[in-house]
Design a protein around this motif. Structure first.
Motif, PDB file in Angstrom:
ATOM      1  N   LEU A  71      23.443  86.938  50.106  1.00  0.00           N
ATOM      2  CA  LEU A  71      24.081  87.741  49.068  1.00  0.00           C
ATOM      3  C   LEU A  71      25.346  87.098  48.519  1.00  0.00           C
ATOM      4  CD1 LEU A  71      23.679  91.230  50.774  1.00  0.00           C
ATOM      5  CD2 LEU A  71      22.415  90.396  48.786  1.00  0.00           C
ATOM      6  N   SER A  72      25.924  86.146  49.242  1.00  0.00           N
ATOM      7  CA  SER A  72      27.203  85.570  48.821  1.00  0.00           C
ATOM      8  C   SER A  72      27.099  84.140  48.322  1.00  0.00           C
ATOM      9  CB  SER A  72      28.206  85.618  49.987  1.00  0.00           C
ATOM     10  OG  SER A  72      27.732  84.857  51.092  1.00  0.00           O
ATOM     11  N   SER A  73      25.943  83.518  48.439  1.00  0.00           N
ATOM     12  CA  SER A  73      25.806  82.117  48.040  1.00  0.00           C
ATOM     13  C   SER A  73      25.381  82.018  46.579  1.00  0.00           C
ATOM     14  CB  SER A  73      24.777  81.419  48.932  1.00  0.00           C
ATOM     15  OG  SER A  73      24.643  80.068  48.561  1.00  0.00           O
ATOM     16  N   GLU A  74      26.192  81.346  45.781  1.00  0.00           N
ATOM     17  CA  GLU A  74      25.931  81.255  44.344  1.00  0.00           C
ATOM     18  C   GLU A  74      24.759  80.340  44.006  1.00  0.00           C
ATOM     19  OE1 GLU A  74      29.158  81.146  41.445  1.00  0.00           O
ATOM     20  OE2 GLU A  74      30.573  81.213  43.122  1.00  0.00           O
ATOM     21  N   LYS A  75      24.259  79.600  44.988  1.00  0.00           N
ATOM     22  CA  LYS A  75      23.106  78.744  44.691  1.00  0.00           C
ATOM     23  C   LYS A  75      21.898  79.587  44.314  1.00  0.00           C
ATOM     24  CE  LYS A  75      22.006  78.404  49.640  1.00  0.00           C
ATOM     25  NZ  LYS A  75      21.993  77.494  50.811  1.00  0.00           N
ATOM     26  N   TYR A  76      21.841  80.853  44.785  1.00  0.00           N
ATOM     27  CA  TYR A  76      20.730  81.725  44.411  1.00  0.00           C
ATOM     28  C   TYR A  76      20.828  82.162  42.954  1.00  0.00           C
ATOM     29  CZ  TYR A  76      19.490  81.868  49.314  1.00  0.00           C
ATOM     30  OH  TYR A  76      19.108  81.508  50.586  1.00  0.00           O
ATOM     31  N   ALA A  77      22.024  82.011  42.353  1.00  0.00           N
ATOM     32  CA  ALA A  77      22.200  82.300  40.931  1.00  0.00           C
ATOM     33  C   ALA A  77      22.193  81.026  40.099  1.00  0.00           C
ATOM     34  CB  ALA A  77      23.503  83.060  40.695  1.00  0.00           C
ATOM     35  N   GLY A  78      21.848  79.883  40.707  1.00  0.00           N
ATOM     36  CA  GLY A  78      21.728  78.637  39.971  1.00  0.00           C
ATOM     37  C   GLY A  78      22.986  77.798  39.915  1.00  0.00           C
ATOM     38  N   THR A  79      24.033  78.145  40.674  1.00  0.00           N
ATOM     39  CA  THR A  79      25.293  77.417  40.647  1.00  0.00           C
ATOM     40  C   THR A  79      25.424  76.525  41.875  1.00  0.00           C
ATOM     41  OG1 THR A  79      26.397  79.169  39.399  1.00  0.00           O
ATOM     42  CG2 THR A  79      27.810  77.635  40.587  1.00  0.00           C
ATOM     43  N   ASN A  80      25.782  75.300  41.632  1.00  0.00           N
ATOM     44  CA  ASN A  80      25.993  74.348  42.725  1.00  0.00           C
ATOM     45  C   ASN A  80      27.489  74.281  43.039  1.00  0.00           C
ATOM     46  OD1 ASN A  80      25.585  72.394  44.656  1.00  0.00           O
ATOM     47  ND2 ASN A  80      25.396  70.705  43.213  1.00  0.00           N
ATOM     48  N   ILE A  81      27.851  74.601  44.264  1.00  0.00           N
ATOM     49  CA  ILE A  81      29.251  74.539  44.702  1.00  0.00           C
ATOM     50  C   ILE A  81      29.347  73.521  45.825  1.00  0.00           C
ATOM     51  CG2 ILE A  81      31.195  75.810  45.704  1.00  0.00           C
ATOM     52  CD1 ILE A  81      30.191  78.308  44.420  1.00  0.00           C
ATOM     53  N   TYR A  82      30.287  72.610  45.655  1.00  0.00           N
ATOM     54  CA  TYR A  82      30.457  71.543  46.646  1.00  0.00           C
ATOM     55  C   TYR A  82      31.934  71.418  47.011  1.00  0.00           C
ATOM     56  CZ  TYR A  82      30.199  66.936  48.841  1.00  0.00           C
ATOM     57  OH  TYR A  82      30.281  65.899  49.732  1.00  0.00           O
ATOM     58  N   ALA A  83      32.198  70.963  48.228  1.00  0.00           N
ATOM     59  CA  ALA A  83      33.554  70.697  48.749  1.00  0.00           C
ATOM     60  C   ALA A  83      34.292  71.982  49.107  1.00  0.00           C
ATOM     61  CB  ALA A  83      34.366  69.859  47.766  1.00  0.00           C
ATOM     62  N   ARG A  84      33.578  72.994  49.551  1.00  0.00           N
ATOM     63  CA  ARG A  84      34.277  74.146  50.145  1.00  0.00           C
ATOM     64  C   ARG A  84      35.066  73.689  51.371  1.00  0.00           C
ATOM     65  NH1 ARG A  84      32.060  79.475  48.991  1.00  0.00           N
ATOM     66  NH2 ARG A  84      30.304  79.345  47.559  1.00  0.00           N
ATOM     67  N   THR A  85      34.457  72.811  52.133  1.00  0.00           N
ATOM     68  CA  THR A  85      35.136  72.181  53.257  1.00  0.00           C
ATOM     69  C   THR A  85      34.992  70.668  53.104  1.00  0.00           C
ATOM     70  OG1 THR A  85      33.133  72.236  54.634  1.00  0.00           O
ATOM     71  CG2 THR A  85      34.648  74.122  54.795  1.00  0.00           C
ATOM     72  N   SER A  86      35.852  69.944  53.749  1.00  0.00           N
ATOM     73  CA  SER A  86      35.777  68.490  53.671  1.00  0.00           C
ATOM     74  C   SER A  86      36.301  67.881  54.960  1.00  0.00           C
ATOM     75  CB  SER A  86      36.557  67.945  52.466  1.00  0.00           C
ATOM     76  OG  SER A  86      37.931  68.282  52.571  1.00  0.00           O
ATOM     77  N   LYS A  87      35.853  66.675  55.220  1.00  0.00           N
ATOM     78  CA  LYS A  87      36.255  65.936  56.410  1.00  0.00           C
ATOM     79  C   LYS A  87      36.332  64.467  56.022  1.00  0.00           C
ATOM     80  CE  LYS A  87      34.863  64.938  61.198  1.00  0.00           C
ATOM     81  NZ  LYS A  87      34.878  63.457  61.076  1.00  0.00           N
ATOM     82  N   LYS A  88      37.500  63.902  56.118  1.00  0.00           N
ATOM     83  CA  LYS A  88      37.688  62.514  55.716  1.00  0.00           C
ATOM     84  C   LYS A  88      38.040  61.677  56.931  1.00  0.00           C
ATOM     85  CE  LYS A  88      39.141  63.886  51.095  1.00  0.00           C
ATOM     86  NZ  LYS A  88      40.209  63.892  50.078  1.00  0.00           N
TER      87      LYS A  88
END
Length: 529
Positions: free
Chosen positions: A260-277
């Protein structure tokens, strides 16, 4: 191959070990090319190579994950090592450590043991002069900076690909599938679970998956928005129907929330919510740092439907103050027969346990703010307090001893886990000898499924719950996650697990001393093992 300056002292007649490493840099750094270059150097200098240490496909930014280099350092410090030289192609093959002192430290360990490290393809000499030392420092700094710059470039490249609609994640999620496409746009076919692309120029996109899963995702949104069925009831309903999730397991409320909270189901790609360098820890990025690409995936639900679900979901706690969510917790605790994270998630009108963890650090902190002391598996409050005191005493003593030896120690918010030198993760737990069966007094232990420490330390208390009896130190891989093991309390009767039993926490100091090579603090005692 570049040759060192001619003024360097002769190395003829020495026996040498060669160290080669390749990550994914360039073909010129293949282990075979390094071997050939080192062999040419050894032949010119009259050196005999008697041992080879190879780390193939290993990053050079840390000692962790490089078994060959660790073995080399261990063999060098052995009294009967058979070589007096270590031949390395160049400084970057020794490592691209982010701290130049760490890189120099490992070379110093060799030199202290009478073994000289020689970089075959570098212009500076190996005579130990001030010029050579300065050049090595510059080269080490350049090697570390290369990794940092490469990390930034890779991250920027991944963000640009995400903006173009290419999937950078792993598992696609229930109702979705990953599809592999070539650089010219030709579809190659779907990727199954845990499959990866084999050609660097190929790309991955998300498309609707199995028709039944797609229909179920839309049904979940319908139940949640129009029938006002909560996540817990939706999960229960699916389990009653015998419908499993994407992994073939029963549903839980958190998995429904994720859909219910993931926008990929609405066609939106979200990247870099978290990161590790590099070798840093994972951290959450602010929403302004996210990469968003709207409408790049075929939507399973339209945008108005997703927004409606998001409003219902966020309105549960978004507009409640900290005092209000704590009041709900206090009211729940006053009437609940069972207190647990699962019970909190299941209670109608209650914020989820993750809400309390997000706002107050962990559930323990939230309990403390409302004046509640959580018991230990149904034990009486006095027993729980005694066990917690014993556990905290063990952690405090271990922490103070590690700090006294020069280690850096970070303690988790729930005060049950420590991280030594940002490398070794140790989780502590206390066990009371309460369980009995036909085979006599026993106790049970299981590897935590919600975290994966390097060491799990189980402190055991006597039957009076006052005096620690002993402790078990289980390394990662010694216990199967999720499986419970029953062990006898009698000494020597725990079978293969008896090797993990120790009388006190001093063993943790020894283990940390061995791993201190990964983050040396400069003290002589830290390199004694």
């Amino acid at each position: 191959m570049q040759q060192a300056v001619s003024s360097s002292p002769s190395l003829a007649g020495n026996f040498a070990a060669q160290y080669v490493r390749m990550s994914t840099d360039y073909q010129e750094y293949s282990t075979e090319n390094q071997r050939l270059a080192i062999a040419e150097f050894a032949e010119r200098q009259g050196i005999t190579i008697v041992a080879t240490y190879e780390d193939a496909g290993k990053s050079g930014i840390t000692l962790k994950g490089r078994p060959a280099l660790r073995q080399l350092l261990q063999d060098v410090q052995a009294p009967n090592h058979s070589f007096s030289l270590v031949l390395v192609y160049d400084v970057s093959r020794w490592g691209r450590f982010q701290d130049v002192d760490e890189c120099a430290h490992y070379e110093y360990l060799c030199r202290q043991a009478g073994v000289q490290v020689v970089y075959c393809a570098e212009q500076f000499s190996w005579d130990g002069s001030a010029t050579a030392a300065l050049m090595k420092t510059i080269k080490r700094t350049m090697a570390g900076e290369y990794s940092r710059e490469l990390s930034r470039k890779v991250f920027s490249g991944q963000c640009r690909l995400a903006e173009r609609g290419f999937w950078q994640g792993a598992a696609p999620g229930f109702g979705l599938q990953r599809v592999l496409i070539a650089s010219n746009g030709v579809v190659k076919g779907p990727l199954r679970n845990r499959e990866c692309k084999s050609i660097q120029t190929d790309r991955v996109i998300l498309t609707p998956g199995d028709e039944r899963e797609v229909a179920l995702v839309r049904r979940i949104y319908d139940w949640y928005i129009y029938q006002r069925v909560g996540c817990k009831r939706i999960a229960d309903r699916l389990n009653v129907f015998g419908i499993c999730n994407g992994r073939g397991h029963p549903w839980n409320p958190q998995q429904i929330t994720d859909i219910l909270s993931s926008e990929k189901y609405a066609g939106t790609n979200i990247y870099a919510r978290t990161s590790k360098k590099l070798n840093a820890s994972w951290h959450r990025n602010s929403s302004s740092e996210w990469t968003r690409a709207v409408g790049v995936f075929p939507a399973l639900v339209d945008r108005p439907t997703f927004d409606a679900a998001e409003r219902i979901r966020t309105n549960r706690t978004q507009y409640l103050s900290d005092a209000e969510v704590l009041k709900k917790l206090r009211d729940f605790l006053s009437s609940a027969e069972v207190v647990s994270a699962k019970a909190i998630d299941s209670a109608p009108g209650m914020p989820a346990g993750k809400t309390y963890s997000r706002r107050f650090g962990c559930m323990k902190n939230a309990y403390a703010l409302v004046g509640y002391e959580q018991g230990y598996r149904g034990a009486e409050l006095e027993i729980f307090r005694a066990s917690r005191a014993a556990l905290q005493g063990c952690i405090e003593k271990t922490t103070s001893d590690l700090i006294a030896r020069g280690h850096r120690v970070d303690i988790s918010q729930d005060e049950t886990t420590i991280r030594v030198n940002d490398e070794l993760v140790i989780r502590f737990a206390v066990h009371l000898i309460l369980r009995y069966d036909r085979r006599g007094p026993r106790w049970r232990v299981r590897w935590p499924t919600y975290s994966s420490p390097d060491l799990l330390v189980i402190l055991r208390l006597d039957s009076a719950f006052r005096v620690p009896v002993d402790l078990y130190v289980f390394p990662r891989g010694s216990l199967t996650p999720g499986c419970e093991y029953s062990l006898s309390i009698r000494s020597g009767s725990s079978g293969p697990f008896e090797v993990f039993r120790y009388p006190d926490e001093s063993i943790l100091l020894d283990l940390s001393a061995r791993t201190c090579l990964e983050a040396f603090d400069g003290s002589q005692s830290a390199i004694s093992n």
